[in-house]
Design an enzyme around this catalytic site. Structure first.
Site, PDB file in Angstrom:
ATOM      1  N   SER B 101      28.713 -30.383  96.801  1.00 47.31           N
ATOM      2  CA  SER B 101      27.325 -29.987  96.947  1.00 47.31           C
ATOM      3  C   SER B 101      27.307 -28.492  97.167  1.00 47.31           C
ATOM      4  CB  SER B 101      26.692 -30.718  98.113  1.00 47.31           C
ATOM      5  OG  SER B 101      27.678 -31.304  98.914  1.00 47.31           O
ATOM      6  N   CYS B 102      26.544 -27.816  96.358  1.00 45.99           N
ATOM      7  CA  CYS B 102      26.511 -26.371  96.436  1.00 45.99           C
ATOM      8  C   CYS B 102      25.348 -25.937  97.297  1.00 45.99           C
ATOM      9  CB  CYS B 102      26.319 -25.781  95.055  1.00 45.99           C
ATOM     10  SG  CYS B 102      27.500 -26.408  93.895  1.00 45.99           S
ATOM     11  N   VAL B 103      25.631 -25.443  98.472  1.00 47.91           N
ATOM     12  CA  VAL B 103      24.556 -24.833  99.239  1.00 47.91           C
ATOM     13  C   VAL B 103      25.069 -23.522  99.817  1.00 47.91           C
ATOM     14  CG1 VAL B 103      23.218 -26.869  99.842  1.00 47.91           C
ATOM     15  CG2 VAL B 103      25.113 -26.193 101.269  1.00 47.91           C
TER      16      VAL B 103
END
Lengths: 410, 103
Positions: B101-103
């Site tokens: 998950s790219c945050v």
């Protein structure tokens, strides 16, 4: 005259306009910026409004205050971009031709994407704090709330400012403790991710911090719908969590204009080269800030670092040179943790947030992945920096590329 | 990274047991990884796995939401096929990298 058009006058667009105004020869380039709204919000301040730390007037200024003289400013919704013809069609019927286009239309919350969210409890018992309306409504609710289950829910990725929900529960913990009613409030942090944060080291440190504060982390919860009658949230695998107050990060999506223009992915984020910030479809379109689909945080700090890279690449493209600069995905986030303290994380595409000191190795003054008073002052000072330095496109003493100096490998 | 023998084939896997090279995958490997996760693969499972592999080859980042909108399976169905790990387990069985998950 050659024409450069910026779509969106939020943090990214305004900052870039000011940088370009200083850099470009104004006898040669005509600058135009388009936005549908006239008010600029200091969005990092929304988080403080529910707790009465900031008021609405602390976070709003007219956009006009930040536009340099001699720039064309158009307030209108945008119909679409026609990339093949180098044109932007506005909803008021105007057509803007461009030589270069910068898309900075950001990301918006879409509560209607989740079943039962924008229903009869919306702004009564269910709130977001990503809009001024939501933050103000939540402040009113908190003032005479007598306690119960406060549930913070993150239902979808990506979303703006990934640390804000962590800050929110920490600030809520401190707020109810100060009011002598912490024992009457159960706080839980419900996320579709496998932990408090995505990257392992930060997830562990922040997860421990929440546990210390008696905030329950409920991971791997993928929200299906909100049951307004029973006041509970329900996941796709049929787990249920009851709430008295639900605070939520509504699904984030890019502008519908991006979809109409055929430039976006399935969340309406512009398909963008993550290193050069150029549109994957058109060489004379660049993307800055949350509007891009690049795999980094949707946050002002990212837009700030990316703006320096974009400037180099844009100048090269204008002169027909190969694009020299590569963005590394650098993000730098202050995390307000309540009781006058804060933490700080600094990371990029490759390197996850690590402990250490920032920006000076061994000195700081800020501690990375540490909960300190100094970090809190950094966050408080930031509002001044935002209005006076960042938006005006002035330099900050922090490099665009992330550095390993001062960080400890784990 | 380590080398592991799955269904009689030597493959490179990550620390979490995800295949490092999606081209080393075959359907028997999928069945064996699925078995470890207590999942018996049906044709519907393979339909999802092939979709995941195709999108990964095309360089797309996968999310539960995207799979749910794919027309192959809806989100509820995805949870039924891969309980407790709709994207993590399906990715593992499909021989593609662990979803990030790219945050």
């Amino acid at each position: 005259m050659k024409k450069l058009v910026i779509l969106g006058a939020g943090t990214a667009g305004t900052m870039m306009l000011n940088k370009l105004y200083k850099e470009l020869d104004r006898d040669e380039w005509e600058l135009t910026i388009v936005d549908q709204y006239k008010t600029h919000y200091y969005q990092p301040g929304f988080l403080f409004i529910p707790f009465g730390i900031y008021k609405k007037q602390d976070v709003v200024k007219p956009k006009y205050d930040f536009f340099p003289a001699g720039v064309n400013v158009i307030f209108s919704p945008i119909d679409k971009i026609v990339g093949e013809e180098n044109k932007v069609l506005l909803e008021d019927g105007q057509v803007l031709n461009y030589d270069f286009l910068i898309i900075a239309t950001g990301t918006q919350t879409r509560p209607s994407e989740t079943e039962g969210l924008k229903d009869k409890l919306w702004y009564k018992d269910i709130f977001d704090f990503y809009t001024i309306e939501g933050a103000v409504a939540l402040h009113k609710k908190f003032k005479d709330w007598e306690g119960g289950n406060l549930v913070m829910c993150i239902p979808e990725l990506p979303y703006k400012c990934p640390v804000a929900p962590i800050e929110f529960v920490c600030l809520a913990e401190a707020y109810f403790a100060e009011r002598g009613m912490r024992d009457k409030v159960n706080i839980s942090y419900v996320t579709l991710m496998s932990g408090a944060f995505t990257k392992p080291v930060a997830s562990k440190v922040l997860g421990d911090l929440l546990e210390e504060k008696n905030i329950k982390v409920i991971p791997d919860f993928y929200l299906s719908h909100v049951d307004n009658d029973a006041k509970k949230i329900v996941s796709y695998d049929e787990h249920e969590i009851p709430f008295d107050i639900l605070t939520i990060v509504p699904v984030n999506m890019g502008s519908d204009m991006i979809e109409r223009s055929g430039l976006g992915d399935d969340m309406n984020y512009v398909k963008t080269d993550k290193f050069t910030l150029q549109s994957e479809q058109f060489e004379n379109i660049f993307v800055l800030g949350d509007a891009a689909n690049i795999p980094t945080s949707k946050a002002g700090s990212v837009a700030h670092f990316a703006a320096e890279i974009l400037m180099e690449n844009l100048l090269a493209a204008m002169e027909g040179r190969a694009l020299p600069a590569k963005f590394d995905g650098h993000a730098n986030c202050y995390i307000e943790t309540g009781h006058g303290k804060g933490a700080l994380i600094d990371f990029n595409y490759e390197t996850e947030p690590l402990p250490g000191t920032f920006p000076l190795p061994g000195i700081g003054p800020f501690g990375l992945l540490k909960n300190t008073k100094m970090n809190h002052y950094g966050k408080i000072l930031f509002r001044w920096i935002y209005w006076h330095i960042l938006l005006k496109g002035k330099e900050l003493p922090i490099e665009a590329d992330m550095t390993m100096a001062g960080k400890k490998r784990m | 990274m380590e080398v592991k023998t799955i269904a009689g084939v030597q493959v490179n896997v990550s620390d979490d047991g995800y295949l490092e090279d999606m081209d080393q995958w075959n359907e028997d490997i999928a069945r064996e990884i699925a078995k470890e996760l207590n999942i018996e693969l049906t044709d519907k499972h393979f339909e999802v796995l092939n979709y995941l592999r195709q999108k990964t080859k095309e360089g797309e980042t996968l999310t539960i939401r995207k799979v749910g909108k794919s027309g192959v399976v809806d989100i509820k169905g995805l949870y039924k096929l891969f309980p407790k790990g709709p994207l993590k387990f399906s990715s593992k069985i499909a021989g593609i990298p662990k979803p990030t998950s790219c945050v």
